[in-house]
Design an enzyme around this catalytic site. Structure first.
Site, PDB file in Angstrom:
ATOM      1  N   ASP A  40       0.820  -1.185  -0.041  1.00  0.00           N
ATOM      2  CA  ASP A  40      -0.017  -0.038   0.065  1.00  0.00           C
ATOM      3  C   ASP A  40       0.714   1.045   0.030  1.00  0.00           C
ATOM      4  O   ASP A  40       1.873   1.474   0.697  1.00  0.00           O
ATOM      5  CB  ASP A  40      -0.754   0.016   1.182  1.00  0.00           C
ATOM      6  CG  ASP A  40      -1.557  -1.266   1.462  1.00  0.00           C
ATOM      7  OD1 ASP A  40      -2.887  -1.417   1.011  1.00  0.00           O
ATOM      8  OD2 ASP A  40      -1.040  -2.150   1.789  1.00  0.00           O
ATOM      9  N   LYS A  51      -0.665   9.850   1.696  1.00  0.00           N
ATOM     10  CA  LYS A  51      -0.279  11.175   2.885  1.00  0.00           C
ATOM     11  C   LYS A  51       0.981  11.144   3.742  1.00  0.00           C
ATOM     12  O   LYS A  51       1.287  10.094   4.180  1.00  0.00           O
ATOM     13  CB  LYS A  51      -1.559  11.180   3.882  1.00  0.00           C
ATOM     14  CG  LYS A  51      -2.821  11.233   2.950  1.00  0.00           C
ATOM     15  CD  LYS A  51      -3.874  11.730   4.082  1.00  0.00           C
ATOM     16  CE  LYS A  51      -5.153  12.009   3.105  1.00  0.00           C
ATOM     17  NZ  LYS A  51      -6.269  11.031   3.529  1.00  0.00           N
ATOM     18  N   THR A  90       2.602 -10.638  -9.848  1.00  0.00           N
ATOM     19  CA  THR A  90       1.585 -10.740  -8.788  1.00  0.00           C
ATOM     20  C   THR A  90       0.254 -10.516  -9.289  1.00  0.00           C
ATOM     21  O   THR A  90      -0.075  -9.807 -10.454  1.00  0.00           O
ATOM     22  CB  THR A  90       1.893 -10.083  -7.576  1.00  0.00           C
ATOM     23  OG1 THR A  90       1.740  -8.558  -7.910  1.00  0.00           O
ATOM     24  CG2 THR A  90       3.423  -9.688  -7.328  1.00  0.00           C
ATOM     25  N   TYR A 116      -1.588  -7.944  -8.190  1.00  0.00           N
ATOM     26  CA  TYR A 116      -1.780  -6.602  -8.559  1.00  0.00           C
ATOM     27  C   TYR A 116      -0.845  -5.977  -9.717  1.00  0.00           C
ATOM     28  O   TYR A 116      -1.276  -5.324 -10.668  1.00  0.00           O
ATOM     29  CB  TYR A 116      -1.102  -5.652  -7.338  1.00  0.00           C
ATOM     30  CG  TYR A 116      -2.223  -5.319  -6.470  1.00  0.00           C
ATOM     31  CD1 TYR A 116      -3.001  -6.295  -5.750  1.00  0.00           C
ATOM     32  CD2 TYR A 116      -2.253  -4.125  -5.994  1.00  0.00           C
ATOM     33  CE1 TYR A 116      -3.770  -6.049  -4.838  1.00  0.00           C
ATOM     34  CE2 TYR A 116      -3.131  -3.648  -4.966  1.00  0.00           C
ATOM     35  CZ  TYR A 116      -4.160  -4.613  -4.264  1.00  0.00           C
ATOM     36  OH  TYR A 116      -4.871  -4.156  -3.479  1.00  0.00           O
ATOM     37  N   GLU A 117       0.074  -6.742 -10.039  1.00  0.00           N
ATOM     38  CA  GLU A 117       0.934  -6.555 -11.271  1.00  0.00           C
ATOM     39  C   GLU A 117       0.296  -6.754 -12.506  1.00  0.00           C
ATOM     40  O   GLU A 117       0.470  -5.983 -13.465  1.00  0.00           O
ATOM     41  CB  GLU A 117       2.267  -7.431 -11.306  1.00  0.00           C
ATOM     42  CG  GLU A 117       3.411  -7.186 -12.211  1.00  0.00           C
ATOM     43  CD  GLU A 117       4.643  -8.027 -11.800  1.00  0.00           C
ATOM     44  OE1 GLU A 117       4.899  -8.425 -10.741  1.00  0.00           O
ATOM     45  OE2 GLU A 117       5.404  -7.919 -12.875  1.00  0.00           O
TER      46      GLU A 117
HETATM   47  N1  SAH Z   1       1.502  -8.549  -2.957  1.00  0.00           N
HETATM   48  C1  SAH Z   1      -0.027  -8.909  -3.584  1.00  0.00           C
HETATM   49  C2  SAH Z   1      -0.726  -7.732  -2.908  1.00  0.00           C
HETATM   50  C3  SAH Z   1      -0.467  -6.547  -2.628  1.00  0.00           C
HETATM   51  S1  SAH Z   1      -1.715  -5.458  -1.577  1.00  0.00           S
HETATM   52  C4  SAH Z   1       0.390  -8.363  -5.094  1.00  0.00           C
HETATM   53  O1  SAH Z   1       1.104  -7.522  -5.410  1.00  0.00           O
HETATM   54  O2  SAH Z   1      -0.822  -8.855  -5.697  1.00  0.00           O
HETATM   55  C5  SAH Z   1      -0.698  -5.294  -0.206  1.00  0.00           C
HETATM   56  C6  SAH Z   1      -1.144  -6.414   0.727  1.00  0.00           C
HETATM   57  O3  SAH Z   1      -0.095  -6.226   1.780  1.00  0.00           O
HETATM   58  C7  SAH Z   1      -2.468  -6.523   1.051  1.00  0.00           C
HETATM   59  O4  SAH Z   1      -3.095  -7.688   1.096  1.00  0.00           O
HETATM   60  C8  SAH Z   1      -2.112  -6.170   2.722  1.00  0.00           C
HETATM   61  O5  SAH Z   1      -3.425  -6.721   3.413  1.00  0.00           O
HETATM   62  C9  SAH Z   1      -0.831  -6.542   2.965  1.00  0.00           C
HETATM   63  N2  SAH Z   1      -0.417  -5.763   4.037  1.00  0.00           N
HETATM   64  C10 SAH Z   1      -0.378  -4.468   4.112  1.00  0.00           C
HETATM   65  N3  SAH Z   1       0.376  -4.033   5.139  1.00  0.00           N
HETATM   66  C11 SAH Z   1       0.749  -5.176   5.945  1.00  0.00           C
HETATM   67  C12 SAH Z   1       1.652  -5.469   7.244  1.00  0.00           C
HETATM   68  N4  SAH Z   1       1.964  -4.561   7.953  1.00  0.00           N
HETATM   69  N5  SAH Z   1       1.845  -6.878   7.318  1.00  0.00           N
HETATM   70  C13 SAH Z   1       1.243  -7.758   6.566  1.00  0.00           C
HETATM   71  N6  SAH Z   1       0.570  -7.597   5.507  1.00  0.00           N
HETATM   72  C14 SAH Z   1       0.400  -6.247   4.935  1.00  0.00           C
END
Ligand code: SAH
Length: 213
Positions: A117, A121, A191, A193-194
């Protein structure tokens, strides 16, 4: 990510043989869970698990642990294991800020961080998974010669990560601002998202970082 809570997901995750229960008690000996001495590699924020499931399948000589804090998301990853299971993939339903509770210094061979993520901000910068607090945790659990591999579609997060890594004393032996225009190696595993972002034409940013000692 937008999260739809799946009722019963906590229970399903807790009961899965692929999810490490009581991980604190395996601190420093995660290898015992796999029954071998292979290097242990982790993916932080593994989401629905496409990347780590494919990686573990392609590379049976390493052990893999996918870490995802939300059970509703991890549930999707657990469904993917099935037939390709080579006994070298497990999951943790935990928050990345707690990693030192599960791993001793130097226990981890490699860390993958894919599309975390962006927390755009400024006041949320400390939540970014490449902020200095998290980098200190990664440095601690990585073994000598270990490294971090990071991919994102978010340019601001990429620039932020390059500067925090450098400020925190990491070297960047490889990086690209357009993975798909570069010589996209056959080794790249996209992934979830990718796939979504690259199909929209967004460039994919990638870097490899090593703590300097
Ligand atoms: N890696 C995957 C998902 C990306 S979205 C992809 O590329 O498709 C980011 C993911 O990280 C989400 O599933 C979210 O729940 C997880 N995430 C975010 N912060 C985290 C944290 N502090 N510890 C473990 N997982 C986390």
């Amino acid at each position: 990510m937008r999260l739809r809570h799946i009722p019963g997901s906590e229970e399903a995750v807790a009961q899965s043989p692929y999810v490490i229960s009581g991980p604190e008690s395996y601190r420093g000996r995660m290898n015992e869970l796999f029954g071998n001495d292979s290097p242990v590699r982790i993916e932080i924020g593994c989401g629905k698990g496409r990347f780590i499931t494919e990686l573990a399948h392609r590379d049976p000589l390493a052990d893999y642990i996918g870490i995802e804090r939300y059970s509703s998301v991890l549930l999707h990853a657990l469904k993917k294991i099935g037939d390709s299971d080579a006994g070298n993939l497990l999951f943790l339903c935990e928050d990345a800020s707690e990693l030192e509770k599960f791993f001793v210094p130097g226990e981890i061979d490699r860390i993958y961080l894919n599309f975390p993520d962006p927390w755009p901000k400024d006041r949320h910068a400390h939540r970014r998974l490449t902020s200095p607090g998290f980098l200190a945790i990664y440095r601690n659990i990585l073994k000598e010669g270990g490294h971090l591999e990071f991919k994102t579609d978010n340019e601001a997060l990429f620039d932020y990560s390059l500067s925090t890594l450098r400020e925190c004393g990491w070297e960047i032996p490889a990086s690209t601002r357009d993975l798909y225009a570069d010589d996209l190696s056959e080794e790249n595993i996209a992934t979830e998202y990718e796939i979504k972002f690259s199909s929209r034409g967004n460039p994919i940013f990638r870097l490899i970082a090593e703590p300097d000692d």
